[in-house]
Design a protein around this motif. Structure first.
Motif, PDB file in Angstrom:
ATOM      1  N   LEU A 294       1.927  -7.048  10.153  1.00 52.69           N
ATOM      2  CA  LEU A 294       1.321  -7.508   8.911  1.00 52.69           C
ATOM      3  C   LEU A 294      -0.091  -8.005   9.228  1.00 52.69           C
ATOM      4  CD1 LEU A 294       1.513  -8.162   5.898  1.00 52.69           C
ATOM      5  CD2 LEU A 294       2.455 -10.396   6.508  1.00 52.69           C
ATOM      6  N   PRO A 295      -1.134  -7.219   8.936  1.00 48.32           N
ATOM      7  CA  PRO A 295      -2.497  -7.701   9.172  1.00 48.32           C
ATOM      8  C   PRO A 295      -2.761  -8.972   8.380  1.00 48.32           C
ATOM      9  CG  PRO A 295      -2.479  -5.337   8.749  1.00 48.32           C
ATOM     10  CD  PRO A 295      -1.110  -5.843   8.414  1.00 48.32           C
ATOM     11  N   THR A 296      -3.247 -10.002   9.081  1.00 46.07           N
ATOM     12  CA  THR A 296      -3.424 -11.312   8.479  1.00 46.07           C
ATOM     13  C   THR A 296      -4.806 -11.852   8.834  1.00 46.07           C
ATOM     14  OG1 THR A 296      -1.059 -11.705   8.820  1.00 46.07           O
ATOM     15  CG2 THR A 296      -2.398 -13.602   8.220  1.00 46.07           C
ATOM     16  N   PRO A 297      -5.557 -12.376   7.844  1.00 49.80           N
ATOM     17  CA  PRO A 297      -6.856 -12.967   8.177  1.00 49.80           C
ATOM     18  C   PRO A 297      -6.683 -14.119   9.163  1.00 49.80           C
ATOM     19  CG  PRO A 297      -6.645 -12.648   5.800  1.00 49.80           C
ATOM     20  CD  PRO A 297      -5.292 -12.393   6.395  1.00 49.80           C
TER      21      PRO A 297
ATOM     22  N   TRP B  16       4.797  -5.071   0.978  1.00 50.85           N
ATOM     23  CA  TRP B  16       4.293  -5.586   2.251  1.00 50.85           C
ATOM     24  C   TRP B  16       2.866  -5.051   2.373  1.00 50.85           C
ATOM     25  CZ3 TRP B  16       7.124  -8.676   5.700  1.00 50.85           C
ATOM     26  CH2 TRP B  16       6.595  -8.836   6.978  1.00 50.85           C
ATOM     27  N   TRP B  17       1.928  -5.656   1.626  1.00 51.88           N
ATOM     28  CA  TRP B  17       0.572  -5.130   1.528  1.00 51.88           C
ATOM     29  C   TRP B  17      -0.143  -5.236   2.870  1.00 51.88           C
ATOM     30  CZ3 TRP B  17      -0.137  -2.371  -2.592  1.00 51.88           C
ATOM     31  CH2 TRP B  17       0.474  -2.705  -3.804  1.00 51.88           C
ATOM     32  N   ILE B  18      -0.876  -4.202   3.228  1.00 50.69           N
ATOM     33  CA  ILE B  18      -1.636  -4.190   4.469  1.00 50.69           C
ATOM     34  C   ILE B  18      -3.052  -3.717   4.183  1.00 50.69           C
ATOM     35  CG2 ILE B  18       0.351  -3.869   5.999  1.00 50.69           C
ATOM     36  CD1 ILE B  18      -0.236  -0.899   6.075  1.00 50.69           C
TER      37      ILE B  18
ATOM     38  N   THR C 113      -5.797   4.849  -2.259  1.00 59.00           N
ATOM     39  CA  THR C 113      -7.194   4.611  -2.591  1.00 59.00           C
ATOM     40  C   THR C 113      -7.356   3.399  -3.495  1.00 59.00           C
ATOM     41  OG1 THR C 113      -6.981   6.176  -4.435  1.00 59.00           O
ATOM     42  CG2 THR C 113      -7.797   7.033  -2.346  1.00 59.00           C
ATOM     43  N   THR C 114      -6.308   3.028  -4.245  1.00 58.12           N
ATOM     44  CA  THR C 114      -6.429   1.913  -5.179  1.00 58.12           C
ATOM     45  C   THR C 114      -6.345   0.569  -4.467  1.00 58.12           C
ATOM     46  OG1 THR C 114      -4.042   2.050  -5.585  1.00 58.12           O
ATOM     47  CG2 THR C 114      -5.496   3.233  -7.093  1.00 58.12           C
ATOM     48  N   ARG C 115      -5.466   0.449  -3.483  1.00 55.36           N
ATOM     49  CA  ARG C 115      -5.419  -0.713  -2.612  1.00 55.36           C
ATOM     50  C   ARG C 115      -5.345  -0.183  -1.190  1.00 55.36           C
ATOM     51  NH1 ARG C 115      -1.898  -5.736  -4.797  1.00 55.36           N
ATOM     52  NH2 ARG C 115      -2.836  -6.580  -2.902  1.00 55.36           N
ATOM     53  N   SER C 116      -5.525  -1.063  -0.230  1.00 53.80           N
ATOM     54  CA  SER C 116      -5.548  -0.580   1.140  1.00 53.80           C
ATOM     55  C   SER C 116      -4.252   0.128   1.501  1.00 53.80           C
ATOM     56  CB  SER C 116      -5.812  -1.740   2.100  1.00 53.80           C
ATOM     57  OG  SER C 116      -7.086  -2.281   1.863  1.00 53.80           O
ATOM     58  N   GLY C 117      -3.119  -0.434   1.114  1.00 52.23           N
ATOM     59  CA  GLY C 117      -1.859   0.223   1.400  1.00 52.23           C
ATOM     60  C   GLY C 117      -0.733  -0.772   1.585  1.00 52.23           C
TER      61      GLY C 117
ATOM     62  N   LEU D  32       8.466  -7.732  -0.742  1.00 45.92           N
ATOM     63  CA  LEU D  32       7.942  -9.065  -0.452  1.00 45.92           C
ATOM     64  C   LEU D  32       7.321  -9.672  -1.710  1.00 45.92           C
ATOM     65  CD1 LEU D  32       7.565 -10.950   2.031  1.00 45.92           C
ATOM     66  CD2 LEU D  32       5.257 -10.026   2.239  1.00 45.92           C
ATOM     67  N   PRO D  33       7.961 -10.685  -2.281  1.00 48.65           N
ATOM     68  CA  PRO D  33       7.389 -11.329  -3.473  1.00 48.65           C
ATOM     69  C   PRO D  33       6.013 -11.905  -3.188  1.00 48.65           C
ATOM     70  CG  PRO D  33       9.681 -11.999  -3.133  1.00 48.65           C
ATOM     71  CD  PRO D  33       9.258 -11.249  -1.898  1.00 48.65           C
ATOM     72  N   GLN D  34       5.214 -12.043  -4.238  1.00 48.86           N
ATOM     73  CA  GLN D  34       3.844 -12.518  -4.073  1.00 48.86           C
ATOM     74  C   GLN D  34       3.792 -13.880  -3.395  1.00 48.86           C
ATOM     75  OE1 GLN D  34       1.037 -10.649  -4.918  1.00 48.86           O
ATOM     76  NE2 GLN D  34      -0.026 -12.242  -3.741  1.00 48.86           N
ATOM     77  N   GLN D  35       4.732 -14.764  -3.737  1.00 48.65           N
ATOM     78  CA  GLN D  35       4.725 -16.093  -3.132  1.00 48.65           C
ATOM     79  C   GLN D  35       4.905 -16.010  -1.619  1.00 48.65           C
ATOM     80  OE1 GLN D  35       7.576 -18.826  -4.793  1.00 48.65           O
ATOM     81  NE2 GLN D  35       7.214 -20.393  -3.233  1.00 48.65           N
ATOM     82  N   SER D  36       5.841 -15.154  -1.174  1.00 40.34           N
ATOM     83  CA  SER D  36       6.037 -14.989   0.265  1.00 40.34           C
ATOM     84  C   SER D  36       4.818 -14.352   0.912  1.00 40.34           C
ATOM     85  CB  SER D  36       7.275 -14.129   0.535  1.00 40.34           C
ATOM     86  OG  SER D  36       8.451 -14.792   0.146  1.00 40.34           O
ATOM     87  N   TYR D  37       4.214 -13.390   0.230  1.00 38.60           N
ATOM     88  CA  TYR D  37       3.024 -12.745   0.775  1.00 38.60           C
ATOM     89  C   TYR D  37       1.901 -13.753   0.957  1.00 38.60           C
ATOM     90  CZ  TYR D  37      -0.922  -9.546   1.217  1.00 38.60           C
ATOM     91  OH  TYR D  37      -2.048  -8.903   1.668  1.00 38.60           O
ATOM     92  N   ASP D  38       1.749 -14.658  -0.011  1.00 40.28           N
ATOM     93  CA  ASP D  38       0.695 -15.667   0.082  1.00 40.28           C
ATOM     94  C   ASP D  38       0.945 -16.640   1.229  1.00 40.28           C
ATOM     95  OD1 ASP D  38      -0.535 -14.517  -2.093  1.00 40.28           O
ATOM     96  OD2 ASP D  38       0.321 -15.922  -3.544  1.00 40.28           O
TER      97      ASP D  38
END
Length: 497
Positions: free
Chosen positions: A317-320, A296-298, A242-246, A264-270
């Motif tokens: 990995l859902p991506t805009p 691996w935020w989704i 509930t705090t983040r999508s997942g 997955l480090p933030q830099q790689s995620y970005d």
């Protein structure tokens, strides 16, 4: 022009079904025995009590009501039969038959409490030469958990050796020792508590024991054990909170421990917007998966799957999607980017897939980094059209946005008006299919892919670059995964509507 219908569909959530009475095609699943189905079915009939019928499990490694397997390791196969009384919701039966003197005889019977058989598996859990029988029962009642019972079979008798309540289950050789392990998500104790667990159960000193446990801060979805790299199986799942999508997880057995490799480090995620390979951090062995930000935020639970058919499951990995600048309030569209783990510290980008209106379209690799998404605003097509476009410059320095592919859903009446216009100017199009309406008030909808006309008055390099990005009808066919039968079916559907 023939109509083309997209065959691939994405399921955003894996949902269990209800137990059902077996059809003849469900009766048997065993290698090289297709010609013996009726003989085995006739062998079972004398042992079925009056009023009882064969039933298939909701989940199964082989999906059938009659199974052949060597349970006790004596070199001879037993017959495992699942059946129930259709009007009885509280018990499911499993019968084990053995062959003596060339004839089948009833050896033992297991009766479980439940509305239906949720899971049936025959797995080597403690000894490679024999197999255990895994039975999961579903009560069918809200608030009551599913129950997993595991039996060994010896001397003609089944003996319960393990029992655990579960919400989800997955079985496979996660450790790589030639045996299989069971991953279960226990049911939530408190409906208001969003935390959950993943428990890995396997052989230890000849018995089934808890090998590892991982806590999460959300609900576990879509859990499965599949091949994750060339020589490694992994446990794939998604944790939605509930705090983040997942976030997605991929648990692998490393150095006698269960670790999440999707650190997955933030830099790689970005960097995911570039659709390039992603560098992972060190595997996360923390028993509490919520205690690190390297995730691996989704934004939604996109389905992991083997998109390239190599036998290895890719992680979604859902991506805009890159968009042309639009007024505020225009919805953001997403693609599912699929990555394959290399078994070490790299997630290799495989492909992008776009899901819309029930259709699943692979985005061409040569478009990546060059295309944009444009949504019409302030028009009747605003809710039912998606444009793939290519921004470029003419030789005079002016900027132009040229179409690559337009997906449009419209009423059958609108399509009947548009079709002769397209054909009169020899425009290319693909009819993807027809069906129910997504727009209130319209009862029938036709979905089409429109290919562009002309080259936008480009010249020189700009014209060549644009031409290289354009699709042919055959490529739309391939990107959608369409067969000849799909074409004929879609053509018939459109004509009916």
């Amino acid at each position: 022009m023939k109509a083309l219908k997209i065959a691939g569909l994405l399921s955003l959530l894996i949902v269990g079904g209800c137990g059902r009475i077996a059809s003849p095609g469900d009766l048997l699943h065993a290698p090289n025995l297709a010609n013996e189905e009726q003989a085995l079915y006739r062998s079972v009939q004398p042992f079925l009590p009056a009023g009882y019928q064969l039933t298939t499990p909701d989940q199964s490694d082989q999906g059938s009501a009659i199974r052949l397997a060597d349970l006790d390791g004596d070199g001879e196969e037993e017959m495992i039969v699942s059946y129930k009384k259709p009007d009885t919701d509280y018990e499911v039966n499993i019968m084990i038959l053995t062959k003596r003197g060339g004839a089948w005889q009833k050896a033992d019977q297991i009766t479980g409490s439940g509305m239906n058989l949720d899971y049936l598996g025959i797995k080597s859990l403690t000894e490679p030469s024999s197999s255990e029988l895994l039975l999961g029962y579903d009560s069918g009642s809200t608030g009551l958990p599913r129950e997993l019972f595991i039996y060994s079979f010896s001397g003609g008798k089944a003996e319960e050796i393990f029992h655990e309540s579960y919400d989800q289950i997955a079985v496979g050789d996660l450790i790589g020792n030639g045996l299989e392990q069971i991953a279960v998500v226990p049911p939530a104790v408190d409906a208001e508590d969003t935390h959950s667990q993943i428990r890995l159960i396997g052989e230890k000193s000849g018995k089934l024991s808890l090998l590892a446990e991982r806590r999460t801060d959300g609900s576990v979805l879509n859990m499965q054990i599949e091949k994750a790299a060339t020589n490694t199986d992994g446990l794939f799942a998604q944790v939605m909170s509930t705090t983040r999508s997942g976030y997605a997880i991929l648990l692998a057995w490393k150095n006698n421990d269960l670790v999440n490799v999707l650190s997955l480090p933030q830099q790689s995620y970005d960097e995911r917007m570039s659709r390039q390979d992603l560098k992972l951090g060190a595997p996360d062995g923390n028993p509490d998966l919520s205690l690190t930000e390297n995730k691996w935020w989704i934004d939604y639970p996109a389905k992991n799957r083997d998109v390239d058919g190599d036998g290895i499951l890719e992680t979604a990995l859902p991506t805009p999607m890159p968009s042309v600048e639009s007024p505020s309030g225009t919805p953001q569209l997403w693609s599912d980017s699929y990555y394959r783990w290399d078994g070490n510290r790299t997630m290799t980008f495989i492909e992008d897939r776009f899901w819309q209106w029930g259709y699943d379209l692979r985005i061409p690799g040569r478009w990546l980094g060059k295309y944009r998404i444009e949504l019409p605003t302030g028009s009747e097509n605003a809710a039912s059209e998606v444009r793939f476009v290519y921004p470029t410059e003419r030789e005079d320095g002016s900027t132009v946005t040229l179409p690559l592919l337009t997906l449009r859903q419209m009423s059958s009446e609108a399509w009947n008006a548009l079709k002769p216009v397209l054909e009169s100017r020899q425009s290319e199009y693909v009819v993807l299919g027809s069906g129910g309406s997504i727009i209130p008030g319209n009862t029938s909808q036709v979905t089409v892919a429109l290919l562009p006309d002309g080259n936008g008055d480009l010249t020189g390099d700009a014209a060549r670059d644009y031409e290289a990005l354009r699709l042919t009808i055959a490529e739309v066919h391939e990107l959608a995964g369409i067969s000849t039968e799909d074409e004929e079916e879609a053509s018939s559907d459109v004509e009916k509507h």
